[in-house]
Design an enzyme around this catalytic site. Structure first.
Site, short mmCIF file in Angstrom:
data_model
loop_
_atom_site.label_atom_id
_atom_site.label_comp_id
_atom_site.label_asym_id
_atom_site.label_seq_id
_atom_site.Cartn_x
_atom_site.Cartn_y
_atom_site.Cartn_z
N SER A 112 0.81 -1.23 0.00
CA SER A 112 0.00 0.00 0.00
C SER A 112 0.84 1.27 0.00
O SER A 112 0.32 2.36 -0.27
CB SER A 112 -0.95 0.01 1.21
N LYS A 143 1.16 4.33 7.01
CA LYS A 143 0.50 5.19 6.01
C LYS A 143 1.13 6.59 6.05
O LYS A 143 1.89 6.91 6.96
CB LYS A 143 -1.00 5.32 6.29
#
Length: 258
Positions: A61, A103
């Site tokens: 991701s 993230k």
């Protein structure tokens, strides 16, 4: 014969004394070099163990910044130190149970975030350049409605927007996709396996405020390398000096003398 013997013996005695004196100084310096090297070498590792934590990123991701399986070093920080553009490690049970998540912070408390305007993420009305995204990819595969980030919370996205289960995938949660600052435990400084080095500074966020400063990783690595050089150099002094001394004596000793 007696005079000849005494003539040869005197300079040899004086030369040996000078060599021993020089050797003692060299040995002391080499000992100090080894001691200082050990302090730097071990101190660098100890400092790193206190300041940094290693993580293995399990998903793609954050590609291409961090690939699946990459080993990263993240500086231990308090949630209050987080800035826009940081790649952080956090835990939130509504996202993942019993696992850390990595993230990028794209908005902090008080910010208004939406996507997309001219293909770019918009924060507080400003379009953000994101060069860390995969080449040719969109800032988001679906439109993010305008979100006002509550104070004390963060809005986070993955750099690989097409496959990242990030804030945009949690918009219907009670927190509207945001995560508490207190959930953050570390900020990623570098990818160490493979050795991709320090993360590039996210300069596209400078128009909204100051960026985080890199941690002391470079200083730590420098201390470890310098320590290793001093230890090896100090340990090698004895053999090198001994060999040089033997060669010097061999050149100056008269032929046939014993």
């Amino acid at each position: 014969m007696g005079g000849e013997s005494s003539t040869r013996t005197a300079p040899r005695s004086g030369g040996a004394s000078k060599a021993q004196a020089g050797g003692r100084v060299g040995q002391r310096l080499s000992g100090l070099a080894v001691a200082l090297g050990l302090v730097l070498f071990l101190g660098g590792f100890a400092w790193g163990a206190v300041v940094y934590r290693p993580y293995t990123v399990p998903t793609s991701s954050m590609t291409p910044t961090i690939d699946a399986g990459d080993r990263v070093l993240a500086q231990r920080i308090d949630g209050s130190e987080v800035r826009r553009g940081d790649v952080v490690v956090f835990r939130d049970k509504t996202w993942v149970t019993n696992a850390a998540v990595v993230k990028r912070v794209v908005a902090v408390g008080g910010d208004t975030v939406s996507c997309c305007t001219n293909g770019k993420l918009t924060v507080n009305g400003k379009q953000i350049d994101e060069p860390y995204l995969p080449k040719g990819s969109l800032a988001e595969i679906t439109n993010i409605p305008t979100v006002k980030v509550p104070e004390g919370r963060l809005f986070l996205l993955g750099d690989e927007r097409q496959g990242s289960l990030d804030s945009s995938a949690h918009l219907t949660d009670a927190a509207g996709g945001t995560v508490s600052r207190n959930a953050v435990s570390a900020r990623v400084d570098a990818v160490v396996w493979p050795m991709n080095g320090m993360l590039k500074r996210p300069t596209g966020w400078e128009t909204l405020g100051s960026l985080s400063q890199p941690g002391p990783l470079r200083l730590m690595v420098g201390a470890v390398i310098a320590g290793a050089v001093l230890v090896l150099g100090g340990a090698a002094y004895g053999p090198i000096a001994g060999r040089a001394g033997r060669r010097s004596r061999a050149r100056t000793e008269p032929a046939g003398a014993r």
